[in-house]
Design a protein around this motif. Sequence first.
Motif, PDB file in Angstrom:
ATOM      1  N   ASN A  91       2.550   1.236  -3.720  1.00 31.15           N
ATOM      2  CA  ASN A  91       1.604   1.292  -4.840  1.00 31.15           C
ATOM      3  C   ASN A  91       0.614   2.439  -4.744  1.00 31.15           C
ATOM      4  O   ASN A  91       0.060   2.855  -5.766  1.00 31.15           O
ATOM      5  N   VAL A  92       0.368   2.929  -3.523  1.00 28.24           N
ATOM      6  CA  VAL A  92      -0.678   3.942  -3.361  1.00 28.24           C
ATOM      7  C   VAL A  92      -0.166   5.210  -2.672  1.00 28.24           C
ATOM      8  O   VAL A  92      -0.227   6.300  -3.241  1.00 28.24           O
ATOM      9  N   ILE A 135      -4.540  -7.555  -3.032  1.00 27.07           N
ATOM     10  CA  ILE A 135      -3.818  -6.334  -2.675  1.00 27.07           C
ATOM     11  C   ILE A 135      -3.397  -5.572  -3.927  1.00 27.07           C
ATOM     12  O   ILE A 135      -3.579  -4.353  -4.026  1.00 27.07           O
ATOM     13  N   TYR A 136      -2.843  -6.290  -4.894  1.00 30.69           N
ATOM     14  CA  TYR A 136      -2.416  -5.628  -6.132  1.00 30.69           C
ATOM     15  C   TYR A 136      -3.607  -5.006  -6.851  1.00 30.69           C
ATOM     16  O   TYR A 136      -3.541  -3.842  -7.300  1.00 30.69           O
ATOM     17  N   THR A 175      -4.811  -1.870  -4.858  1.00 30.46           N
ATOM     18  CA  THR A 175      -3.911  -0.710  -4.903  1.00 30.46           C
ATOM     19  C   THR A 175      -3.895  -0.060  -6.278  1.00 30.46           C
ATOM     20  O   THR A 175      -3.844   1.173  -6.393  1.00 30.46           O
ATOM     21  N   LYS A 176      -3.952  -0.860  -7.327  1.00 31.36           N
ATOM     22  CA  LYS A 176      -3.984  -0.278  -8.668  1.00 31.36           C
ATOM     23  C   LYS A 176      -5.325   0.392  -8.945  1.00 31.36           C
ATOM     24  O   LYS A 176      -5.398   1.434  -9.612  1.00 31.36           O
ATOM     25  N   VAL A 206       0.841  -1.202   0.000  1.00 28.03           N
ATOM     26  CA  VAL A 206       0.000   0.000   0.000  1.00 28.03           C
ATOM     27  C   VAL A 206       0.876   1.252   0.000  1.00 28.03           C
ATOM     28  O   VAL A 206       0.564   2.241  -0.674  1.00 28.03           O
TER      29      VAL A 206
END
Length: 251
Positions: free
Chosen positions: A113-114, A153-154, A157-158, A110
């Motif tokens: 990616n975020v 999760i991926y 986050t995307k 997180v």
Amino acid sequence: MTTAITRAIVTGHTRGLGAALAEQLLARDIAVLALSRSRNAALAERYPQTLEEIELDLADPARVAQWIAGDALRRFVDGAQSVLLFNNAGMVQPIGPIETQDAGAIAAAVGLNVATPLMLASAIAAASVTASDRRIAHISSGAARNAYPGWSIYCATKAALDHHARAVALDANRALRICSVAPGVVDTNMQAEIRGSDKEQFPLREKFEDLKRNGQLTSPEQCATQLIDFVLSDAFGQAPVADIRELAQRS
């Protein structure tokens, strides 16, 4: 869009798509501020005057915030008429069902990616005082728009990057354009990591093995060319979410 007084920030520039983005921007005489945990010695040797590297753990939001609070970013963009931000750095881990995911790995994903892309986007909007043209490209994924088992999760986050771009676009800042761009399936270390995952963790592994086996992966260099051309074009920012593959089909 002219590039004479354009400067670019690229995250995750040491390998894969990030390295290709940095190299091609530098080849176009666009100075690059590159952020990553390590340096790219080959690029630094070739472009000593126009590449500035910052070693920074982008998965640690506190360290990123501390760096942003300094003056390195402001100094880099000072005097530029156009500023580009490529939020490229990202991670696919943790892969697996929700009950197998490590809390620390979730926090790192997180963060990288975020949190870091959103903080850098805000910093660019605030720091580039002289720039009348600011362009933010989140490197998203098809996983933002389609859910995959083992990738909660991926995917999440995307998807966050996509929705961030949609919301920022509603701010109607005429000096800022933003788009969350899915680059397609690119032949990077992340793809190798996906193919090396346990099938129980990621049931669709064979699909990605087939893409590699059948030569259906885009090279980082080809993808970087498409991304840079798009970001520099008048079309960039007309829609807050885009897919490189669809753009290529239209052109």
